[in-house]
Design a protein around this motif. Structure first.
Motif, PDB file in Angstrom:
ATOM      1  N   THR A  10       0.945  -1.155  -0.011  1.00 33.22           N
ATOM      2  CA  THR A  10       0.062  -0.058   0.075  1.00 33.22           C
ATOM      3  C   THR A  10       0.763   1.306   0.048  1.00 33.22           C
ATOM      4  O   THR A  10       1.672   1.294   0.912  1.00 33.22           O
ATOM      5  N   HIS A  99      -3.021   3.835  -1.813  1.00 27.56           N
ATOM      6  CA  HIS A  99      -3.733   2.977  -2.849  1.00 27.56           C
ATOM      7  C   HIS A  99      -2.881   1.648  -2.715  1.00 27.56           C
ATOM      8  O   HIS A  99      -1.709   1.764  -2.471  1.00 27.56           O
ATOM      9  N   THR A 100      -3.604   0.601  -2.788  1.00 23.32           N
ATOM     10  CA  THR A 100      -2.865  -0.775  -2.665  1.00 23.32           C
ATOM     11  C   THR A 100      -2.760  -1.397  -4.138  1.00 23.32           C
ATOM     12  O   THR A 100      -3.657  -1.254  -5.100  1.00 23.32           O
ATOM     13  N   ASP A 114       0.623   1.817 -10.232  1.00 21.30           N
ATOM     14  CA  ASP A 114      -0.110   2.083  -9.043  1.00 21.30           C
ATOM     15  C   ASP A 114       0.524   3.171  -8.214  1.00 21.30           C
ATOM     16  O   ASP A 114      -0.053   3.765  -7.094  1.00 21.30           O
ATOM     17  N   ARG A 117      -1.328   6.164  -9.482  1.00 19.26           N
ATOM     18  CA  ARG A 117      -2.486   6.181  -9.012  1.00 19.26           C
ATOM     19  C   ARG A 117      -2.731   6.885  -7.358  1.00 19.26           C
ATOM     20  O   ARG A 117      -3.532   7.627  -7.016  1.00 19.26           O
ATOM     21  N   ALA A 118      -1.660   6.422  -6.537  1.00 19.98           N
ATOM     22  CA  ALA A 118      -1.767   6.744  -5.240  1.00 19.98           C
ATOM     23  C   ALA A 118      -1.450   8.323  -5.161  1.00 19.98           C
ATOM     24  O   ALA A 118      -2.117   9.059  -4.351  1.00 19.98           O
ATOM     25  N   ILE A 121      -4.588  10.069  -6.040  1.00 22.16           N
ATOM     26  CA  ILE A 121      -5.674  10.351  -5.179  1.00 22.16           C
ATOM     27  C   ILE A 121      -5.129  11.299  -4.116  1.00 22.16           C
ATOM     28  O   ILE A 121      -6.030  12.046  -3.624  1.00 22.16           O
ATOM     29  N   VAL A 132      -8.769   7.020   0.014  1.00 19.19           N
ATOM     30  CA  VAL A 132      -8.232   5.584  -0.093  1.00 19.19           C
ATOM     31  C   VAL A 132      -8.807   5.042  -1.646  1.00 19.19           C
ATOM     32  O   VAL A 132     -10.064   5.552  -1.655  1.00 19.19           O
ATOM     33  N   SER A 133      -8.168   4.305  -2.183  1.00 18.68           N
ATOM     34  CA  SER A 133      -8.626   3.609  -3.384  1.00 18.68           C
ATOM     35  C   SER A 133      -9.652   2.749  -3.017  1.00 18.68           C
ATOM     36  O   SER A 133      -9.723   2.194  -1.998  1.00 18.68           O
ATOM     37  N   THR A 136      -7.780  -0.445  -1.666  1.00 15.01           N
ATOM     38  CA  THR A 136      -7.458  -0.246  -0.261  1.00 15.01           C
ATOM     39  C   THR A 136      -8.828  -0.517   0.574  1.00 15.01           C
ATOM     40  O   THR A 136      -8.474  -1.007   1.391  1.00 15.01           O
ATOM     41  N   GLU A 165     -11.223   5.852 -10.883  1.00 13.64           N
ATOM     42  CA  GLU A 165     -11.130   5.292  -9.659  1.00 13.64           C
ATOM     43  C   GLU A 165     -12.347   5.445  -8.663  1.00 13.64           C
ATOM     44  O   GLU A 165     -12.746   6.726  -8.537  1.00 13.64           O
ATOM     45  N   ILE A 167     -13.278   6.345  -5.112  1.00 14.70           N
ATOM     46  CA  ILE A 167     -12.599   6.780  -4.274  1.00 14.70           C
ATOM     47  C   ILE A 167     -13.371   6.833  -2.718  1.00 14.70           C
ATOM     48  O   ILE A 167     -14.384   7.065  -2.734  1.00 14.70           O
TER      49      ILE A 167
END
Length: 873
Positions: A10, A99-100, A114, A117-118, A121, A132-133, A136, A165, A167
């Protein structure tokens, strides 16, 4: 640095909101602040088993082997940040994104989508927020501590990422949980949905975009029906992604008072009014640093507000304003773009049916004609006719749409014949109007003249309405003698079918209708030409006086919510009736309307506007005679001034009303006058004078069998007794008042009694009763949107929390109450509430920084969130 984890991990990104501004404003002090921030973040991350591959300025990038560990670190960090004793003017708010996904190393760095993406976010969040995605969220959904919750914020598009995504937000107990919309590619907007497609105008849309990239003000000018609004809306939709903080449509059609423009804009963009502060100042502060596009529609009737628009543009460098108006604003910095007609076929070249729809005017005609007659199409025999029709209508969108709507009844050839006759007949229109406006007027006139006799009469009479009407109102005003047939609905349905009237959305049961402003204005001209204007407006005023007076008796009762909602829907019509009364010096209608509406103005937060109407109507020479209607309007003025805490104005109004009652020897009115005037005495601290008046009023109410007056008198006597320190007497009086009000079905009086009972219980240390009565009162006031009453309940509940030692909660409730009072534009007089500021007890208990954060959190709550928070426990 520890070994970087790989596999499924994560990712966490954090940064300080507004760090650039903090550096610029605080210079060297920012370094100390940043050190504390880094220590808090690093302790939270490492304490949960995380690894920090890098930091950059005020940003952290961390990696965790489990989603739960990442959430734990985020929660710990936010709580530690909130609890830290930051300098009072230097609070730090950090946004965190999680994000995981798969951890892939490229050298000693993480690579892959990834990680991006984190980061994206995190970039959408606000200070104090943890996002959090969906990946996650699914991993931590089970096993979260009871004081942590997940809120689904919906699906969002993120910059540079193809896949949207979903959220979620972590709601952390004790920390702020309400934030503005996240900064994804979904721009905040209120643009209305369009039920028909947009045709053509590509060049104009490109020009609008180009001009809006320059100076801040662009005005689209042209005649009514030339397509200004549709062009503005389409261009604005295509610009949604260019304005991070929102694109907002402001409908100015229902108003004619330029002074109402700033408050109408605040309503559209969702800005809280700030009580006594001018709406323009509130707007200026809200928009100063925001990237916003405003569309101000139908500006020609409020042209006096042009300077306010210039002011907003001048003080907001990233604000853009797109105005639609029949005339330019004639102000500095204005760019004007005349909206041209749609492109029509060239009559110098042969026409091929297949090529005709490349002309915008023909494409629009065909699309609208097909909507009413799916079998319609352009053929060899109709091509020339349709082309000529569009030419003769000069490419004006509304005229084309009205013509196309007739395809259901007439073939294009017959439409053209009728149009030829009408245009030829009316070519000698007013020469001081633009040609397109004359043509549009006659195009609408042609459409109206296609109506049957009863439909034409109904059409012009319906133009008297402002803001729409119900079927019942139409019957009462447009056809009171049933001269237009037994069922007005059939004629009205025909007008809807012909696009001269439209059905409006409504928030309450029942159907509501209205007209576009250009059509309504044309109908008004026809009404005047028929010699029916004054008579119809008179019926309009009389009808809405009946509506107001019928609702008045229910505004304290159990069904008051429905009545208040109905008055809100009819507010523009009520304003029109008041405007007519003021302009004509019709004191009978004006005074009675003011007397009937003041509780509505109070409950729905129109205190300032209601007071302006009351003062204007009472100042009319015709209103000077000392009549019962004047006395009732004075009581209204006194009540509005009371909630605005204007004691001199309140006393003057109440004293004159009482003098009129005594002059008329009207004992019920004298009793009410004494009761009202006792408020002024109590407010000024003359408790002896207040009690004397109340006892006299109560005796008179008893003699006249006025049960509500008796209950009201007992209620105010209870307040006086409590202020004087006799808690036992106060409780006895208010419990009697509460019982009487409930027996009468007087919800307003019962709610007021609950407020006082809760305040007495507070004085006695009975926190259970204080909380229960305040919550019940909050339910009653909340059901009708009575902000002044809701603020009282929140103040009482804040004091309950304060006595219990829950100082942060007390501060949040106090902050929420303060914001609600500002929106309402008034509040209950402090001497009658007599509650300490919860901040006085909180500052030593939790510290100035935590207190300030909690107070601001309360102020930022929506009305719904504040009520829900108050009900927790």
């Amino acid at each position: 640095m520890p070994e970087l984890p790989t596999g499924t991990v994560t990712f966490m990104f954090t940064d300080i909101e507004g760090s650039t501004r903090l550096v610029q404003e605080h210079g060297d002090r920012y370094g100390t602040l940043l050190e504390a921030h880094h220590r808090i973040l690093r302790e939270a991350i490492l304490g949960s088993g995380g690894v920090v591959p890098r930091t950059e300025g005020d940003s952290f990038f961390a990696v965790f082997r489990s989603a739960h560990a990442a959430v734990s670190a985020a929660v710990s960090a936010q709580r530690a940040l909130a609890a830290h004793a930051w300098p009072e003017d230097l609070a730090v708010r950090v946004r965190i994104g999680l994000h995981t996904g798969e951890a892939t190393l490229g050298g000693d760095e993480y690579v892959g989508l990834d990680v991006h993406r984190a980061a994206r976010i995190a970039a959408t969040g606000h200070g104090g927020q943890v996002l959090v995605s969906s990946a996650t969220a699914e991993l931590v959904r089970t096993g979260l501590p009871q004081d942590i919750d997940l809120r689904d914020l919906g699906q969002h598009r993120l910059k540079d990422l193809k896949r949207p995504e979903r959220i979620h937000q972590l709601a952390i107990d004790g920390l702020p949980s309400e934030f503005p919309p996240i900064r994804s590619l979904e721009t905040p907007t209120n643009l209305p949905a369009q039920r028909t497609s947009f045709v053509g105008r590509r060049a104009e849309i490109a020009r609008v975009k180009q001009l809006l990239s320059g100076p801040g003000l662009l005005t689209l000018t042209g005649a009514g029906g030339s397509g200004k609004t549709r062009l503005a809306l389409q261009a604005s939709r295509e610009l949604l992604n260019d304005y991070r903080d929102g694109v907002f449509f402001v409908e100015l059609g229902p108003i004619t008072d330029a002074d109402l423009v700033p408050s109408t804009i605040t309503d559209a963009v969702g800005v809280r009014a700030e009580g006594w502060r001018p709406a323009l100042d509130t707007l200026r502060d809200h928009l100063r640093e925001r990237e916003v596009l405003l569309i101000l529609d139908n500006f020609e009737q409020v042209i006096g507000a042009a300077r306010d628009v210039v002011d907003l543009v001048a003080t907001s460098p990233r604000l853009r304003v797109l105005v639609t108006s029949r005339e330019p604003l004639h102000v500095r910095g204005e760019q004007e773009l005349p909206v041209p007609p749609l492109i029509v076929p060239d009559d110098r070249h042969p026409l091929v049916p297949e090529d005709l729809t490349r002309y915008e005017a023909v494409a629009l005609f065909v699309e609208r004609a097909t909507a009413v007659d799916p079998a319609f199409s352009i053929s060899e025999t109709t091509a020339d006719v349709v082309a000529e029709l569009c030419r003769r209508l000069e490419g004006l969108p509304l005229a084309i749409e009205l013509a196309a709507s007739r395809v259901r009844l007439l073939p294009p050839g017959e439409i053209l014949v009728r149009l030829d006759h009408r245009l030829d007949l009316l070519t000698g229109g007013p020469i001081d109007l633009p040609a397109r406006q004359r043509t549009l007027r006659e195009a609408i006139g042609w459409s109206v003249d296609l109506l049957g006799r009863d439909e034409r009469v109904l059409f012009r009479r319906l133009s008297v309405f402002a803001g729409g009407w119900t079927l019942e109102s139409a019957q009462s005003i447009a056809d009171p003698a049933r001269e237009l047939g037994a069922d007005i609905f059939e004629n009205l349905a025909s007008l809807v079918d012909k696009n001269l009237v439209r059905r409006l959305p409504t928030t309450i049961d029942g159907v509501r209708f209205g007209m576009f402003e250009s059509i309504r204005e044309f109908g008004t001209e026809r009404l005047e030409a028929a010699g029916e204007g004054e008579t119809t407006r008179g019926r309009h005023a009389a009808h809405f006086l009946e509506v107001a007076e019928a609702a008045e008796s229910h505004l304290r009762g159990l069904d008051r919510r429905r009545r208040l909602d109905e008055l809100e829907l009819e507010h523009d019509n009520l304003r029109a009736a008041l405007r007519r009364a003021a302009d004509r010096g019709d004191e009978l209608v004006g005074l009675r309307l003011v007397g009937a509406l003041w509780r509505f103005w109070h409950f729905h937060g129109h205190l300032a506007e209601g007071r302006r109407w009351a003062e204007e109507v009472l100042a009319m020479p015709a209103s000077a005679p000392r009549t019962p209607d004047r006395a009732k309007a004075l009581i209204a003025l006194g009540g509005l001034a009371y909630w605005q805490e204007d004691l001199p104005a309140m006393r003057r109004a109440y004293e004159e009303a009482l003098a009129i009652a005594r002059n008329l020897d009207d004992r019920p009115a004298i009793a009410e006058g004494l009761y009202n005037l006792s408020f002024s005495d109590a407010y000024e601290g003359d408790m002896e004078g207040a009690v004397a008046k109340l006892l006299d009023a109560k005796t008179m109410f008893e003699d006249e069998g006025q049960d509500r007056g008796i209950a009201d008198s007992l209620w105010l006597m209870a307040i006086v007794a409590r202020i004087e320190g006799d808690s036992t007497k106060a409780r006895t009086l208010v419990e009697d008042s509460l019982r009487r009000h409930r027996q009468l079905g007087d919800r307003f009086g019962a709610t007021d009694a609950l407020h006082v009972l809760g305040r007495i219980a507070l004085a006695e240390g009975d926190l259970t009763t204080a909380a229960a009565t305040s919550l019940e009162a909050l339910d009653h006031d909340g059901s009708v949107g009575n902000r002044t009453g809701m603020a009282i309940a929140l103040d009482e509940l804040a004091q309950v929390a304060s006595v219990r030692g829950e100082h942060a909660r007390a501060a949040r409730l106090g902050g929420a109450s303060e914001a609600i009072k500002e929106v309402a534009g008034g509040h209950a007089p402090p001497p009658f509430i007599d509650l300490p500021d919860p901040r006085e007890a909180a500052v030593d208990a939790i510290g100035a920084a935590a207190l300030d954060a909690a107070w601001k959190e309360g102020r930022s709550m929506t009305l719904e969130h504040a009520v829900a928070y108050a009900r927790e426990r």
